[in-house]
Design an enzyme around this catalytic site. Structure first.
Site, short mmCIF file in Angstrom:
data_model
loop_
_atom_site.label_atom_id
_atom_site.label_comp_id
_atom_site.label_asym_id
_atom_site.label_seq_id
_atom_site.Cartn_x
_atom_site.Cartn_y
_atom_site.Cartn_z
N GLU A 36 -63.46 -8.60 -5.02
CA GLU A 36 -64.80 -9.50 -5.50
C GLU A 36 -64.76 -9.74 -6.81
O GLU A 36 -64.73 -8.77 -7.39
CB GLU A 36 -65.95 -8.85 -4.72
N ASP A 39 -60.94 -13.06 -9.18
CA ASP A 39 -60.24 -14.07 -9.16
C ASP A 39 -60.24 -14.99 -10.61
O ASP A 39 -59.25 -15.35 -10.90
CB ASP A 39 -60.69 -15.03 -7.89
N GLY A 126 -74.26 -20.07 3.52
CA GLY A 126 -75.09 -19.10 2.71
C GLY A 126 -74.64 -17.74 3.12
O GLY A 126 -75.49 -16.62 2.71
N GLY A 128 -71.73 -16.13 2.74
CA GLY A 128 -70.65 -15.37 2.05
C GLY A 128 -69.29 -15.49 2.80
O GLY A 128 -68.51 -14.79 2.60
N GLU A 164 -65.22 -27.60 -6.92
CA GLU A 164 -66.27 -26.57 -6.73
C GLU A 164 -66.81 -26.35 -8.29
O GLU A 164 -68.01 -26.43 -8.56
CB GLU A 164 -65.82 -25.17 -6.22
N ASP A 176 -61.23 -18.52 -2.39
CA ASP A 176 -61.70 -19.06 -1.03
C ASP A 176 -60.72 -20.08 -0.49
O ASP A 176 -60.34 -19.93 0.62
CB ASP A 176 -63.11 -19.68 -1.47
#
Length: 388
Positions: A36, A39, A126, A128, A164, A176
């Site tokens: 987490e 990236d 929302g 995750g 994004e 993602d």
């Protein structure tokens, strides 16, 4: 009401545009097994695609007009290709329109024509689970085919990330979109976020008698707001202090030295320590999956959560409650998944214990006075594809 995702999006398309689309494409949300906030630090991640998907129906036009509609709350948007300049778009339409802009930037606007696009998604917003990347990747795959761009999936992932970052305004990395485009059944995507090399790593959950339980806390997050951006800024500040390109290149000893000599304040040190140790945990998880099996990775998931909670400070009480309840009831390991500040937690649970662990989570939330979460299982699934 028509039931399947494909039927829902076709119904919406006929309602707004009439007739039939040129095709229907879909892309999944994702669960990040581990890795987490690595990236955008040029590190490693290990996500897998899930069964929840966004579906788009698209038809090209002979002019530059662009119209997009959704089954989710949000008005249709009617614009033109020339109006897509990379400026922020403050609506749901930022996801498909941002991808159209990014593909135009990469290939030249003269290759593009307008289009009509309808989208329906069952990826929870929302939570995750990257509902935004699912829409971006479905739209990217559709437009790439219809415009005959032949981009290749890594390039489409970059287009989704650019959308994004620029049009949505969320400073996220590329994990993602890569998971959504490259996911495979019963496998995770081992991603090197610097080289963008990706390979499938078998998970073997079913063979090991395990399932992934996901707890959607319904505490929503928004990565276009400050929490995510401030974490990224702290990581960049730490990399600058260490004179490295990204925290991928840093070691714990270097972090400690920089803290001790005053180059890193305590906050930047802890943010960087999470990234450095999380990268190591991803590599350890991949090696453990290959050499031992899925049942042996639980302690790595636990350590990841502790690091996100204490060093990166992106957990919330509801997530911590879910993680502790799953562990106490028999999960081999559990952690926050996704960017944090809400969303979902995952637990690696023996199949025979799924019911008991789910009940324990619900009971813990009730005792704490939290809103009742949605508890379900997810399976590693295939990535983006044309449906019809």
């Amino acid at each position: 009401m028509i039931g399947t995702r494909e039927d829902r999006v076709l119904e919406l398309f006929a309602e707004h545009f009439g007739g039939r689309p040129d095709g229907v494409w879909s892309a999944p949300g994702r669960v990040n097994l581990i890795g987490e906030h690595t990236d955008y630090n040029d590190g490693f991640a290990l996500p897998f695609a899930i069964g929840h998907r966004a579906v788009v129906a698209v038809r090209l036009r002979h002019d530059e007009r662009v119209i997009v509609a959704t089954t989710a709350p949000g008005d249709p948007v009617d614009t033109t290709l020339s109006a897509l300049t990379g400026e922020r778009i403050a609506s749901w339409a930022a996801y498909p329109l941002g991808v159209a802009w990014a593909l135009g930037e990469a290939h030249g606007r003269d290759r593009l024509t307008g289009f009509e696009l309808a989208v329906h998604s069952d990826v929870p917003i929302g939570a995750g689970l990257s509902s935004s990347a699912a829409i971006e990747c479905a739209a990217a795959l559709a437009l790439d085919e219809l415009w005959s761009l032949e981009s290749g999936r890594p390039a489409l992932a970059l287009a989704g990330q650019r959308a994004e970052n620029t049009v949505v305004g969320a400073p996220t990395g590329i994990m993602d979109q890569t998971a959504s485009l490259l996911g495979e059944a019963d496998a995770a995507v081992f991603l090197d976020c610097r080289s963008l090399e990706a390979e499938a790593v078998g998970l073997g959950f079913e063979r090991a008698g395990l399932e992934v339980l996901i707890v959607n806390t319904h505490v929503s997050h928004d990565h276009a707001t400050g929490g995510y951006a401030s974490r990224r800024a702290a990581c960049e500040r730490a990399a600058d202090a260490l004179h490295v390109v990204a925290l991928r290149d840093a070691s714990l000893d270097e972090l400690r030295a920089a803290r001790d000599d005053g180059r890193l304040d305590d906050e930047a040190f802890r943010r960087a320590r999470h990234v450095v140790t999380e990268n190591a945990r991803v590599l350890d998880t991949v090696a453990t999956l290959r050499d031992v099996g899925a049942a042996a990775i639980g302690s790595l998931l636990d350590a990841s959560h502790a690091s996100m909670r204490d060093d990166f400070e992106i957990s919330v009480p509801e997530i911590d409650t879910a993680v502790e309840a799953m562990r106490s009831a028999g999960a081999l390991g559990a952690r926050l998944t996704g960017g944090g500040f809400g969303g979902s937690a995952i637990g690696l649970v023996p199949s025979d214990d799924i019911g008991a662990v789910a009940d324990a989570v619900l009971a813990a939330f009730s005792r704490a006075g939290f809103r009742e979460p949605t508890v379900s299982t997810v399976s590693p699934s295939a990535g983006a594809r044309r449906e019809r």
